[in-house]
Design a protein around this motif. Structure first.
Motif, short mmCIF file in Angstrom:
data_model
loop_
_atom_site.label_atom_id
_atom_site.label_comp_id
_atom_site.label_asym_id
_atom_site.label_seq_id
_atom_site.Cartn_x
_atom_site.Cartn_y
_atom_site.Cartn_z
N UNK A 1 0.83 -1.20 0.00
CA UNK A 1 0.00 0.00 0.00
C UNK A 1 0.87 1.25 0.00
N UNK A 2 1.96 1.23 0.78
CA UNK A 2 2.87 2.38 0.82
C UNK A 2 3.50 2.63 -0.55
N UNK A 3 3.92 1.57 -1.22
CA UNK A 3 4.52 1.73 -2.55
C UNK A 3 3.50 2.28 -3.54
N UNK A 4 2.28 1.74 -3.50
CA UNK A 4 1.24 2.22 -4.42
C UNK A 4 0.91 3.69 -4.15
N UNK A 5 0.80 4.07 -2.89
CA UNK A 5 0.53 5.47 -2.57
C UNK A 5 1.68 6.38 -3.00
N UNK A 6 2.91 5.88 -2.86
CA UNK A 6 4.07 6.66 -3.30
C UNK A 6 4.04 6.86 -4.82
N UNK A 7 3.66 5.82 -5.56
CA UNK A 7 3.57 5.96 -7.02
C UNK A 7 2.48 6.94 -7.43
N UNK A 8 1.39 6.98 -6.65
CA UNK A 8 0.28 7.89 -6.97
C UNK A 8 0.55 9.33 -6.54
N UNK A 9 1.04 9.51 -5.31
CA UNK A 9 1.13 10.86 -4.74
C UNK A 9 2.56 11.37 -4.57
N UNK A 10 3.54 10.55 -4.79
CA UNK A 10 4.95 10.86 -4.75
C UNK A 10 5.41 11.56 -3.47
N UNK B 1 6.41 9.49 5.33
CA UNK B 1 7.21 8.32 5.73
C UNK B 1 8.44 8.76 6.52
N UNK B 2 9.15 9.77 6.03
CA UNK B 2 10.35 10.26 6.71
C UNK B 2 10.00 10.85 8.07
N UNK B 3 8.90 11.59 8.15
CA UNK B 3 8.47 12.15 9.43
C UNK B 3 8.13 11.05 10.43
N UNK B 4 7.44 10.01 9.97
CA UNK B 4 7.13 8.89 10.85
C UNK B 4 8.41 8.21 11.33
N UNK B 5 9.38 8.06 10.46
CA UNK B 5 10.65 7.45 10.81
C UNK B 5 11.36 8.25 11.91
N UNK B 6 11.26 9.57 11.82
CA UNK B 6 11.90 10.44 12.81
C UNK B 6 11.15 10.41 14.15
N UNK B 7 9.81 10.41 14.09
CA UNK B 7 8.99 10.57 15.28
C UNK B 7 8.74 9.26 16.04
N UNK B 8 8.62 8.16 15.32
CA UNK B 8 8.29 6.89 15.96
C UNK B 8 9.44 6.40 16.83
N UNK B 9 9.14 5.92 18.06
CA UNK B 9 10.20 5.39 18.93
C UNK B 9 10.73 4.05 18.41
N UNK B 10 11.87 3.64 18.91
CA UNK B 10 12.46 2.35 18.51
C UNK B 10 11.58 1.19 18.93
N UNK B 11 11.79 0.05 18.29
CA UNK B 11 10.98 -1.14 18.53
C UNK B 11 11.04 -1.65 19.96
#
Length: 62
Positions: A34-43, A50-60
């Motif tokens: 779904x992420x890949x498809x959304x990236x192809x549609x909305x770039x 995605x980058x903001x989530x990577x920065x904000x989300x805590x480690x596993x």
């Protein structure tokens, strides 16, 4: 107990899609597709989110 959103150790790139999948009970592969498809549609908006989530989300969780 509610599930928390965090970067997953089940990761292909950064763990964002795996963390979202674990939090909401989906298969990680489905979230990645779904992420890949959304990236192809909305770039750039999807890439920025995605980058903001990577920065904000805590480690596993251990």
């Amino acid at each position: 107990m509610p599930r928390r959103l965090y970067l997953s150790k089940n990761k292909k790139l950064t763990g964002v899609c795996g963390g979202i999948a674990e939090c909401f009970g989906f298969e990680p592969a489905i979230v990645r597709i779904i992420t890949v498809l959304l990236t192809l549609l909305f770039k750039w908006p999807v890439v920025i989110i995605y980058i903001l989530l990577w920065i904000v989300m805590p480690s596993g969780q251990d």
